[in-house]
Design an enzyme around this catalytic site. Structure first.
Site, PDB file in Angstrom:
ATOM      1  N   ASP A 171       0.853  -1.175   0.000  1.00  0.00           N
ATOM      2  CA  ASP A 171       0.000   0.000   0.000  1.00  0.00           C
ATOM      3  C   ASP A 171       0.895   1.233   0.000  1.00  0.00           C
ATOM      4  OD1 ASP A 171      -1.939  -1.901   0.301  1.00  0.00           O
ATOM      5  OD2 ASP A 171      -2.523  -1.326   2.338  1.00  0.00           O
ATOM      6  N   ASP A 187     -15.527  -5.824   0.441  1.00  0.00           N
ATOM      7  CA  ASP A 187     -15.113  -5.756   1.835  1.00  0.00           C
ATOM      8  C   ASP A 187     -16.332  -5.998   2.706  1.00  0.00           C
ATOM      9  OD1 ASP A 187     -12.577  -4.977   0.874  1.00  0.00           O
ATOM     10  OD2 ASP A 187     -13.251  -2.892   0.781  1.00  0.00           O
TER      11      ASP A 187
END
Length: 244
Positions: A7, A129
C-alpha cells in the site's frame, strides 16, 4: 497463488489497521526494490493500492504507479479510488493488467457491470469488503466507514450475468490483525460461486495460514503485512502454495 501486496501513501510503503488512516504503520522500504524482490522470488502477480487515490482521486500517484509497473515484468493489479470510467482508464494507462474496483461496484453495479462487458472480465477485479454480522456477509463502502446495506450474495447475482471472473474479498475484522484468514468464508464462496476466481485478503500471519488458504478453494491470497514484517518470504509462501 501468492499475490504480494504493498500500500502506498505519498510514495511510501505503509499498512493501515482495518483501513484506518489514523492507524498507519510506515515501513522504511523503497517500493520498487520491494516489488522487484517479490518478483525475483517468483511472484507472478503483484497487488498495489494507492491510498492517496483512494482518499482523493485527484491525489492519485499516477507517475509513481507508472514507474513501478513499467519496471516490473510480472503482472500487476492496482486499486484505490476508482470512482469513474476515467479513473479506470487512467490506471490501465499506467500499465495495470487488472484494476480493482471496490465501493463503486457496490454503489453502482449497473455501471461497473457495463465496464466488465466493455473492458473484459480479466481487466477488472471487484473488491468486496465485508463485515460478517449474524452470518450475513454485509458489504462496507467508503473506506469501510459505511455499511452499504447490501449482502454479498445479492451483489453477486447482479455481476455474474455480466461475466464476473475476479473478486477480492476481505473480512474486515481480520485485516491487518495477523490473526489468520477467514478460511471458512473462502470455502463457502468458492463452493457457491465456482466460476469466480476468489482472492482472499486479511489476517495472514504464517505459512500455516497459506496452507490453509491453499485448500480453501480460493484462487489466490493477498499477502501484505506478514511479508513486510518478514514473518516469511515470498519464496517460502510459494513453496506452500505454488503458482499455477
Amino acid at each position: 497463488m501468492i499475490i504480494p501486496a504493498i500500500d502506498l501513501i505519498d510514495g511510501q510503503v505503509v499498512r493501515l489497521y482495518q483501513g484506518d488512516y489514523q492507524q498507519k504503520t510506515q515501513f522504511a522500504l523503497d517500493p520498487l526494490t520491494q516489488l522487484l524482490s517479490y518478483q525475483e522470488q517468483g511472484a507472478q502477480w503483484l497487488h498495489l493500492v494507492d491510498l492517496d487515490g483512494a482518499k482523493q482521486p485527484l491525489a492519485r500517484q499516477t507517475q509513481l504507479l507508472t514507474q513501478l509497473i513499467t519496471a516490473l515484468d510480472c503482472q500487476v493489479q492496482v486499486g484505490g479510488g476508482v470512482r469513474s470510467e476515467q479513473d479506470l482508464q487512467t490506471l490501465l494507462e499506467c500499465g495495470s493488467d487488472r484494476v480493482v474496483i471496490g465501493s463503486l461496484a457496490v454503489k453502482q453495479p449497473q455501471l461497473v457491470g457495463q465496464w466488465l462487458e466493455r473492458y473484459g472480465q480479466d481487466a477488472i477485479c471487484l473488491a468486496l469488503d465485508i463485515n460478517i454480522i449474524n452470518g450475513v456477509k454485509s458489504l462496507a463502502v467508503s473506506g469501510w466507514q459505511q455499511d452499504a446495506g447490501v449482502a454479498l450474495e445479492s451483489l453477486m447475482d447482479q455481476f455474474l450475468s455480466r461475466g464476473l471472473k475476479h473478486a477480492l474479498v476481505t473480512d474486515i475484522s481480520r485485516d491487518g490483525t495477523l490473526k489468520g484468514p477467514n478460511v471458512d468464508l473462502y470455502q463457502q464462496l468458492s463452493q457457491a460461486y465456482p466460476h469466480v476466481c476468489w482472492q482472499g485478503s486479511g489476517g495472514v500471519a504464517s505459512l500455516d495460514d497459506i496452507k490453509a488458504m491453499r485448500d480453501s478453494g480460493a484462487s489466490g491470497i493477498i499477502v501484505g503485512k506478514a511479508l513486510l514484517e518478514q514473518r516469511f518470504n515470498v519464496k517460502e509462501a510459494i513453496q506452500c502454495w505454488p503458482n499455477v
